[in-house]
Enzyme design. Structure first.
Site, PDB file in Angstrom:
ATOM      1  N   ASP A   1      -6.770   4.965  18.871  1.00  0.00           N
ATOM      2  CA  ASP A   1      -7.661   4.498  17.806  1.00  0.00           C
ATOM      3  C   ASP A   1      -7.236   5.065  16.459  1.00  0.00           C
ATOM      4  O   ASP A   1      -6.508   6.054  16.383  1.00  0.00           O
ATOM      5  CB  ASP A   1      -9.118   4.879  18.093  1.00  0.00           C
ATOM      6  CG  ASP A   1      -9.354   6.385  18.089  1.00  0.00           C
ATOM      7  OD1 ASP A   1      -8.526   7.118  18.656  1.00  0.00           O
ATOM      8  OD2 ASP A   1     -10.366   6.831  17.507  1.00  0.00           O
TER       9      ASP A   1
ATOM     10  N   GLU B   1     -10.498   9.165  19.691  1.00  0.00           N
ATOM     11  CA  GLU B   1     -10.325  10.537  19.205  1.00  0.00           C
ATOM     12  C   GLU B   1     -10.997  10.701  17.859  1.00  0.00           C
ATOM     13  O   GLU B   1     -11.607  11.719  17.579  1.00  0.00           O
ATOM     14  CB  GLU B   1      -8.826  10.859  19.080  1.00  0.00           C
ATOM     15  CG  GLU B   1      -8.518  12.340  18.837  1.00  0.00           C
ATOM     16  CD  GLU B   1      -8.457  12.730  17.360  1.00  0.00           C
ATOM     17  OE1 GLU B   1      -8.402  13.940  17.078  1.00  0.00           O
ATOM     18  OE2 GLU B   1      -8.477  11.845  16.486  1.00  0.00           O
TER      19      GLU B   1
HETATM   20 ZN   LIG Z   1      -5.090  11.836  15.394  1.00  0.00          ZN
END
Ligand SMILES: [Zn+2]
Length: 409
Positions: free
Chosen positions: A83, A176
């Site tokens: 992401d 994340e």
């Molecule tokens: Zn990162």
């Protein structure tokens, strides 16, 4: 060039929008991430990795088995996230600038440019091939650079069967950037005895100390009456929350650095009836974090004591811990990376991260996981750029770590 397809692979990934969604309750937080992970799984199979599998928590796992005679070597892992950060990521159009001179202004579009006056770090990139944005989006090198580097290294390894190595496990995960991706990372099924996230920034970064982190939600219930008859009756929930914040030590992200922790008020909303605030607390030491949580609790108690009823309800929860608490008792993964850096002529930069990484969580789940650089800078916005030369170095590091690990059996 040693890794002929690294640039195209990275640019291809960067173009795919995989922005995660902090408001979502699903895992992964956005279907765009699943689309990209499916594409990666296809590519991993084509390259020849085995055990390519999707996990419930949104991770994609895959493996390269040990070469003959290396089965006893400790399995090693490499992890990155798919992401990208909370910034425009529609129609990303990476721009390739060959042989940058380290001095000129790099025009992104008519409005934005990378000026060495604002970004003096550009001087480190004389002679490099830089990949930038077109000024309208982020680049997403955080962490598509890491993904591209790991896959490039795996392809190289499979095309060079003469390189002896133990089992290599790789993982690509979602979310994340919204802090939830690695919450349920399946260390057992992953299989590696230790691992590296490839999710750092400039060349040389080797990070094995992070913050310990906690978050707090404060909900306040006021007593709303017309201010004309407010005397002795009106309780303003917004003011109650501000009073708590003002009782805290004056340590905030904007006035702390290096090894200092902080309190960060990230959100406050409300009206005369109810109010709510969100806060995060950071400290490098676990005891320091505990102390700060107590200070917040005492501040809430103190403000509540001013009122005839409990105006503020406080909820605190820990988010992740400093991986150094674990790694300092098992520095082998860090030393292995240091040795790889040194053999490749890369000066390690081991400054503690004033943040966390997926490795902070994965380390505490049982797989020691420091973080290494990707070769990108100015992450999370339109000024983000990556150096193809340093990305190649990151691939070199991955391969060197694997090679050194096999010798150390
Ligand atoms: Zn990162």
């Amino acid at each position: 060039m040693k890794y002929a397809d690294l640039l195209d692979r990275f640019v291809g990934y960067a173009k795919i929008n995989t922005r995660s969604d902090p408001k979502s309750k699903t895992v992964p937080s956005d279907p765009k991430e699943i689309f990209f992970l499916r594409k990666l799984s296809q590519e991993l199979k084509e390259i020849g990795l085995t055990d390519v599998r999707f996990k419930k928590d949104g991770y994609l796992f895959a493996r390269i088995p040990a070469t003959a005679g290396q089965e006893q070597v400790k399995a090693i892992g490499f992890i990155s996230h798919v992401d990208t950060a909370d910034f425009n990521s529609e129609n990303i159009d990476p721009q390739v600038h060959e042989n940058y001179d380290g001095k000129s202004i790099l025009k992104l579009n008519d409005e934005y440019s990378l000026d060495p006056k604002t970004f003096p770090n550009l001087k480190n990139y004389a002679g490099h091939t830089l990949i930038t944005t077109d000024g309208t989006t982020l680049l997403g090198a955080d962490d598509k650079a890491g993904v591209a580097e790991i896959i490039t290294a795996m392809k190289y390894l499979l095309q060079h069967p003469e390189i002896e190595h133990g089992e290599v496990d790789i993982a690509f995960g979602p979310d994340e950037e919204i802090g939830t991706g690695a919450d349920n990372f399946d260390t057992k099924d992953f299989g590696a005895a230790f691992a590296y996230t490839v999710d750092g920034s400039s060349k040389g970064e080797l990070q094995w100390a992070t913050f310990s982190a906690s978050a707090a939600t404060l909900k306040a219930k006021g007593t709303q009456v017309h201010p004309s008859e407010g005397y002795g009756k009106l309780i303003n929930p917004i003011v109650a929350l501000i009073d708590v914040f003002n009782l805290l030590p004056d340590q905030r992200p904007e006035n702390t650095k290096d090894d200092q922790g902080y309190y960060y008020l990230t959100d406050i909303t409300g009206n005369g009836d109810t109010a709510a605030a969100e806060m995060i607390i950071r400290d490098f030491s676990r005891n320091g974090l505990k102390e700060r949580k107590n200070i917040l609790k005492e501040a809430v108690d103190k403000i509540n004591a001013r009122y005839p009823y409990k105006v503020i309800e406080l909820t605190q929860y820990d988010q992740y811990y400093n991986m150094a608490d674990v790694l300092k008792n098992n520095m082998a993964p860090v030393h292995l990376a240091e040795k790889a850096f040194s053999l490749l002529g890369i000066k390690p930069n081991e400054k503690p991260v004033r943040g966390g990484t997926d490795g902070s969580k994965i380390t505490f789940l049982g797989t020691p996981t420091p973080n290494i650089f990707t070769g990108a800078e100015n992450l999370h916005g339109r000024y983000e750029f990556a150096s193809l030369n340093d990305m190649e170095k990151a691939v070199d590091v991955i391969l060197k770590i694997i090679e050194l690990n096999s010798l150390s059996k």
